[in-house]
Design a protein around this motif. Sequence first.
Motif, mmCIF file in Angstrom:
data_model
loop_
_atom_site.group_PDB
_atom_site.id
_atom_site.type_symbol
_atom_site.label_atom_id
_atom_site.label_comp_id
_atom_site.label_asym_id
_atom_site.label_seq_id
_atom_site.Cartn_x
_atom_site.Cartn_y
_atom_site.Cartn_z
ATOM 1 N N ASP A 41 0.829 -1.207 0.000
ATOM 2 C CA ASP A 41 0.000 0.000 0.000
ATOM 3 C C ASP A 41 0.863 1.258 0.000
ATOM 4 O O ASP A 41 0.571 2.236 -0.707
ATOM 5 C CB ASP A 41 -0.934 0.012 1.208
ATOM 6 C CG ASP A 41 -2.082 -0.976 1.079
ATOM 7 O OD1 ASP A 41 -2.303 -1.486 -0.031
ATOM 8 O OD2 ASP A 41 -2.744 -1.244 2.103
ATOM 9 N N ALA A 42 1.936 1.237 0.785
ATOM 10 C CA ALA A 42 2.837 2.389 0.830
ATOM 11 C C ALA A 42 3.530 2.586 -0.510
ATOM 12 O O ALA A 42 3.643 3.713 -1.013
ATOM 13 C CB ALA A 42 3.879 2.197 1.939
ATOM 14 N N ALA A 43 3.975 1.496 -1.119
ATOM 15 C CA ALA A 43 4.660 1.586 -2.412
ATOM 16 C C ALA A 43 3.711 2.093 -3.498
ATOM 17 O O ALA A 43 4.093 2.915 -4.342
ATOM 18 C CB ALA A 43 5.228 0.220 -2.793
ATOM 19 N N ILE A 44 2.468 1.630 -3.488
ATOM 20 C CA ILE A 44 1.486 2.096 -4.468
ATOM 21 C C ILE A 44 1.205 3.585 -4.267
ATOM 22 O O ILE A 44 1.078 4.347 -5.235
ATOM 23 C CB ILE A 44 0.194 1.261 -4.366
ATOM 24 C CG1 ILE A 44 0.442 -0.153 -4.894
ATOM 25 C CG2 ILE A 44 -0.955 1.932 -5.127
ATOM 26 C CD1 ILE A 44 -0.717 -1.101 -4.690
ATOM 27 N N ALA A 74 -1.765 -5.884 -6.847
ATOM 28 C CA ALA A 74 -2.591 -5.217 -5.838
ATOM 29 C C ALA A 74 -3.218 -3.928 -6.358
ATOM 30 O O ALA A 74 -4.289 -3.529 -5.887
ATOM 31 C CB ALA A 74 -1.756 -4.920 -4.592
ATOM 32 N N ALA A 75 -2.573 -3.269 -7.325
ATOM 33 C CA ALA A 75 -3.077 -1.980 -7.826
ATOM 34 C C ALA A 75 -4.237 -2.145 -8.798
ATOM 35 O O ALA A 75 -4.950 -1.174 -9.073
ATOM 36 C CB ALA A 75 -1.951 -1.206 -8.511
ATOM 37 N N LYS A 80 13.290 -5.521 -5.141
ATOM 38 C CA LYS A 80 12.435 -4.499 -5.714
ATOM 39 C C LYS A 80 11.596 -5.083 -6.849
ATOM 40 O O LYS A 80 10.409 -4.748 -6.991
ATOM 41 C CB LYS A 80 13.258 -3.324 -6.228
ATOM 42 C CG LYS A 80 12.363 -2.221 -6.803
ATOM 43 C CD LYS A 80 13.139 -1.023 -7.314
ATOM 44 C CE LYS A 80 12.195 -0.009 -7.950
ATOM 45 N NZ LYS A 80 12.910 1.185 -8.463
ATOM 46 N N ASP A 81 12.175 -5.964 -7.650
ATOM 47 C CA ASP A 81 11.405 -6.583 -8.731
ATOM 48 C C ASP A 81 10.222 -7.357 -8.171
ATOM 49 O O ASP A 81 9.118 -7.332 -8.737
ATOM 50 C CB ASP A 81 12.291 -7.512 -9.557
ATOM 51 C CG ASP A 81 13.241 -6.754 -10.471
ATOM 52 O OD1 ASP A 81 13.006 -5.551 -10.705
ATOM 53 O OD2 ASP A 81 14.220 -7.363 -10.944
ATOM 54 N N GLU A 82 10.435 -8.042 -7.074
ATOM 55 C CA GLU A 82 9.342 -8.773 -6.446
ATOM 56 C C GLU A 82 8.280 -7.808 -5.927
ATOM 57 O O GLU A 82 7.072 -8.061 -6.069
ATOM 58 C CB GLU A 82 9.887 -9.635 -5.300
ATOM 59 C CG GLU A 82 8.871 -10.586 -4.716
ATOM 60 C CD GLU A 82 9.488 -11.520 -3.689
ATOM 61 O OE1 GLU A 82 9.100 -11.417 -2.504
ATOM 62 O OE2 GLU A 82 10.340 -12.340 -4.070
ATOM 63 N N LEU A 83 8.726 -6.708 -5.361
ATOM 64 C CA LEU A 83 7.784 -5.696 -4.875
ATOM 65 C C LEU A 83 6.932 -5.164 -6.031
ATOM 66 O O LEU A 83 5.713 -5.012 -5.898
ATOM 67 C CB LEU A 83 8.543 -4.557 -4.210
ATOM 68 C CG LEU A 83 7.707 -3.349 -3.750
ATOM 69 C CD1 LEU A 83 6.662 -3.766 -2.723
ATOM 70 C CD2 LEU A 83 8.617 -2.255 -3.184
ATOM 71 N N MET A 87 13.396 0.892 -2.499
ATOM 72 C CA MET A 87 13.266 0.176 -1.231
ATOM 73 C C MET A 87 13.450 1.141 -0.062
ATOM 74 O O MET A 87 12.752 1.051 0.956
ATOM 75 C CB MET A 87 14.274 -0.971 -1.155
ATOM 76 C CG MET A 87 14.068 -2.047 -2.207
ATOM 77 S SD MET A 87 12.468 -2.891 -2.071
ATOM 78 C CE MET A 87 12.861 -4.158 -0.855
ATOM 79 N N SER A 88 14.340 2.112 -0.219
ATOM 80 C CA SER A 88 14.576 3.077 0.851
ATOM 81 C C SER A 88 13.371 3.991 1.058
ATOM 82 O O SER A 88 13.009 4.315 2.195
ATOM 83 C CB SER A 88 15.828 3.909 0.548
ATOM 84 O OG SER A 88 15.693 4.587 -0.691
ATOM 85 N N SER A 89 12.738 4.432 -0.036
ATOM 86 C CA SER A 89 11.593 5.331 0.108
ATOM 87 C C SER A 89 10.389 4.600 0.697
ATOM 88 O O SER A 89 9.630 5.177 1.486
ATOM 89 C CB SER A 89 11.236 5.954 -1.248
ATOM 90 O OG SER A 89 10.809 4.972 -2.177
ATOM 91 N N VAL A 90 10.209 3.349 0.317
ATOM 92 C CA VAL A 90 9.107 2.571 0.887
ATOM 93 C C VAL A 90 9.361 2.322 2.370
ATOM 94 O O VAL A 90 8.447 2.441 3.204
ATOM 95 C CB VAL A 90 8.934 1.237 0.128
ATOM 96 C CG1 VAL A 90 7.853 0.380 0.783
ATOM 97 C CG2 VAL A 90 8.587 1.498 -1.330
ATOM 98 N N ALA A 91 10.603 1.992 2.719
ATOM 99 C CA ALA A 91 10.942 1.759 4.117
ATOM 100 C C ALA A 91 10.678 3.005 4.957
ATOM 101 O O ALA A 91 10.124 2.926 6.063
ATOM 102 C CB ALA A 91 12.404 1.336 4.232
ATOM 103 N N ALA A 92 11.062 4.168 4.419
ATOM 104 C CA ALA A 92 10.827 5.409 5.150
ATOM 105 C C ALA A 92 9.335 5.656 5.333
ATOM 106 O O ALA A 92 8.895 6.138 6.388
ATOM 107 C CB ALA A 92 11.476 6.579 4.401
#
Length: 252
Positions: free
Chosen positions: A35-38, A82-83, A72-75, A51-56
């Motif tokens: 959800d955060a990455a989307i 999910a989107a 990241k490819d898996e993400l 990965m760093s921006s999603v973690a933050a």
Amino acid sequence: MTKRALPPVVARMWGRETASRHGPRPSLDLSRIVDAAIGIADNEGLEGVRMSSVAAQVGVATMSLYRYVGSKDELLTVMADAAAPEPPAIDGRPWRDYLTEWTRANRDFLLDRPWLLQIPRNTPPVGPRALRWLDRALAALAGTGLEVAERINIASALTGYANTQAALVHGMTVGAEAGGDGTIGGLADYGDILGQVLDPADHPELAAAVHARAFGAAEEWIDDADFAFGLNLLLDGVQALIARHGGGAAAG
């Protein structure tokens, strides 16, 4: 026969990972990360998803994400599934009516989230949402007399058409908005470029089409009528295939 172990990304999307009995209880779950990455992709585009921006965004150290997503490819694979929205309900509609809406909805959600067009689709769908889209297309064609493999190929062809149309509309829209940065600024500019480079002796039909202003303003070409024209060609082919099988639902 021993079953093959699920690929990690598939196991994660379906909640089939074997939970570890050791160590502290995880403070996150995959859905919160996705959800955060989307959200980042919606606001900043796919280039903002690191990965760093999603973690933050979820308040953990970057390395902590790898407990939930392998790379990241898996993400990106999980994000793409999910989107997507839920597919349209069939509601007893004839196959042609349903697949018309199904394909249009497929195109439209890509235009709503154009960053999805940047994610490579090098494998068949494996996520629960994408597979529901495939399942509904197969269900719409049930009773037509088509074999399962034919129905799968039809769904794949319609998905490819939706992707191509979404990419074309988005590319022309972005080009028109970008202006003089070296991109093709919509179909009007495209027609002008072709008019300057085409030799009627080498490309006679295309040159004639340009002269007849077949590539006019973008709004004259990129609209629902043009999308429907191509879609109807595909569905006419499906209808002919059903008729060859002697299917009772050939009329759609």
